[in-house]
Structures are given as structure tokens and as C-alpha cells.
Scaffold this active site. Structure first.
Site, mmCIF file in Angstrom:
data_model
loop_
_atom_site.group_PDB
_atom_site.id
_atom_site.type_symbol
_atom_site.label_atom_id
_atom_site.label_comp_id
_atom_site.label_asym_id
_atom_site.label_seq_id
_atom_site.Cartn_x
_atom_site.Cartn_y
_atom_site.Cartn_z
ATOM 1 N N PHE A 75 5.009 74.458 -29.062
ATOM 2 C CA PHE A 75 3.564 74.341 -29.284
ATOM 3 C C PHE A 75 3.220 74.220 -30.772
ATOM 4 O O PHE A 75 2.058 74.191 -31.144
ATOM 5 C CB PHE A 75 2.755 75.457 -28.606
ATOM 6 C CG PHE A 75 3.157 76.880 -28.921
ATOM 7 C CD1 PHE A 75 2.937 77.439 -30.159
ATOM 8 C CD2 PHE A 75 3.714 77.668 -27.925
ATOM 9 C CE1 PHE A 75 3.263 78.756 -30.431
ATOM 10 C CE2 PHE A 75 4.049 78.991 -28.178
ATOM 11 C CZ PHE A 75 3.815 79.542 -29.440
ATOM 12 N N TYR A 76 4.225 74.129 -31.631
ATOM 13 C CA TYR A 76 3.993 73.766 -33.030
ATOM 14 C C TYR A 76 3.895 72.249 -33.102
ATOM 15 O O TYR A 76 4.884 71.531 -32.947
ATOM 16 C CB TYR A 76 5.129 74.235 -33.924
ATOM 17 C CG TYR A 76 5.276 75.733 -34.051
ATOM 18 C CD1 TYR A 76 4.261 76.605 -33.671
ATOM 19 C CD2 TYR A 76 6.445 76.284 -34.552
ATOM 20 C CE1 TYR A 76 4.400 77.976 -33.796
ATOM 21 C CE2 TYR A 76 6.597 77.654 -34.686
ATOM 22 C CZ TYR A 76 5.575 78.494 -34.306
ATOM 23 O OH TYR A 76 5.726 79.851 -34.435
ATOM 24 N N GLY A 77 2.719 71.760 -33.302
ATOM 25 C CA GLY A 77 2.517 70.306 -33.365
ATOM 26 C C GLY A 77 1.428 69.787 -32.434
ATOM 27 O O GLY A 77 0.489 69.196 -32.910
ATOM 28 N N LYS A 101 9.804 79.931 -28.729
ATOM 29 C CA LYS A 101 8.854 80.820 -28.063
ATOM 30 C C LYS A 101 7.993 80.036 -27.093
ATOM 31 O O LYS A 101 7.774 78.828 -27.259
ATOM 32 C CB LYS A 101 7.997 81.583 -29.076
ATOM 33 C CG LYS A 101 7.156 80.718 -29.986
ATOM 34 C CD LYS A 101 6.393 81.558 -31.004
ATOM 35 C CE LYS A 101 7.277 82.151 -32.047
ATOM 36 N NZ LYS A 101 7.887 81.128 -32.941
#
Length: 210
Positions: A75-77, A101
Site C-alpha cells: 500500500f506504499y504507492g 505489511k
């Protein structure tokens, strides 16, 4: 004001990876100082970086200097950071541990939203696997967002059961499942009595906002 050459050398000496010691993550022994890949994405951890080549170079330099574990999430991005990690480092060197994560997602404006239903957690596992280009996740942190902007009460039973099931099947997550829990979920959530906890290795409990 830019730091002097001596200040840069002193900083590098003071943050020696080797001097930081070792830490046990399930079956993995890693250096205590790793690399957090969150900021490899664009501003607000959303979208692509302004300079993708620089992001790739940073990762390669980190590993070259002895980093042996990288903290990331799909979910980074979203997806961007894991894709950059894959571009920079795959095929991954022996001894490199990828720590990811699950438990959150991003909307079209980049807001952070809870995502720990059964379907969302399983999808997150597969998203991490696909974008990192691996078959098994070394370590998985569970980010519980009962409150989107801070700690809150809630049950851990259901999300732990889902991830323990992935671990027990052995196809997606290693048997040592690291679960990072917001501290104030605490004992009221009953995680110590959870059947999932009896079949899952809980490596750490920490309050986290990322």
C-alpha cells in the site's frame, strides 16, 4: 547549509550497520538497522517518485552497504514501492529479508483506509507477492486500523485467523508471522486467548502509524 565532508563521514561512522547488532525475526536473524522503503514512492507515499532511477540506486546502495532487511508494503504507492524494490534487487541476494505489511489500502486521493477483512487481507498477501516477484513472504506485519488516525479498540481474532491460515498453508507466508499491533488494542482485544495466536508466532507488539 550543507554538511562538511567530515560531518558526513562522522555520520556514516555513527550509524554503522554492523555496530547496531542483530535481531531475531522468526527464523531470520537480521541486522538491527535495516532500510524502510516507505518514502521511495511519491509525495505522501502516493504515486511514483519524481526520480525512479534514484530510488533504484538508493536500494542497491543500501544493500551494498550491508542492509539485510527491508521494510515495505504494497500500500506504499500503492504498489509502487514494491515494484521499485523488485526492479532494483531481483533476483534477491541470499540473506536479504523482505518485511512487508498488510491491513490498509489507499483510495484514489491517497487517503489511508482500513483493509483487514478476509478478502482484503488475502488480496494484500497476493499483491505483495506479485509486485515483489516472490513466492513466499518472509515476514508480515499486520497493521490494524480500527481508527484511521490513531489507536482504537477492536478484535484481533478475525484478521489473525486469516493470516495464520495463509501461514499454515505454506504457500504465501512463512510460518513465523510477525504481527505488529497497535499498542492500545491491548489485552481487551483478547489476542492472548485467540486460537490464531496459539498457531501463529507473534514476534512483536508495537504501536505504528505507517
Amino acid at each position: 547549509m550543507m554538511p562538511s565532508e567530515n560531518q558526513v563521514q562522522l555520520c556514516a561512522t555513527d550509524t554503522s550497520i554492523e555496530k547496531a547488532g542483530l535481531f531475531r525475526l522468526g527464523s531470520h536473524t537480521v541486522k538491527r538497522l535495516g532500510y524502510g522503503a516507505m518514502q521511495l514512492a511519491g509525495p505522501g507515499v502516493f504515486g511514483p517518485p519524481k526520480d525512479r532511477d534514484a530510488a533504484v540506486a538508493v536500494l542497491r546502495e543500501a544493500v551494498a552497504r550491508g542492509v539485510d532487511h527491508i521494510d515495505t508494503s504494497d500500500f506504499y504507492g500503492p504498489h509502487v514501492t514494491n515494484q521499485i524494490i523488485r526492479e532494483a534487487l531481483a533476483p534477491y541476494p541470499a540473506g536479504l529479508t523482505l518485511v512487508t505489511k498488510v491491513g490498509a489500502r489507499r483510495d484514489e486521493k491517497g487517503a489511508w483506509l482500513p483493509a483487514f477483512s478476509r478478502e482484503e487481507l488475502i488480496q494484500a498477501v497476493h499483491d505483495n507477492l506479485r509486485n515483489l516477484g516472490i513466492e513466499v513472504l518472509d515476514v508480515v506485519n499486520l497493521r490494524l486500523m480500527f481508527g484511521a488516525h490513531g489507536p482504537a479498540e477492536g478484535s484481533l481474532e478475525a484478521p489473525l485467523t486469516v493470516l495464520a491460515g495463509c501461514s499454515n498453508r505454506g504457500s504465501s507466508v512463512t510460518s513465523a508471522l510477525a504481527t505488529s499491533l497497535q499498542r492500545r488494542c491491548g489485552r481487551r482485544a483478547g489476542f492472548a486467548k485467540s486460537s490464531a495466536c496459539r498457531t501463529t508466532t507473534i514476534l512483536c507488539i508495537a504501536r505504528t502509524m505507517s
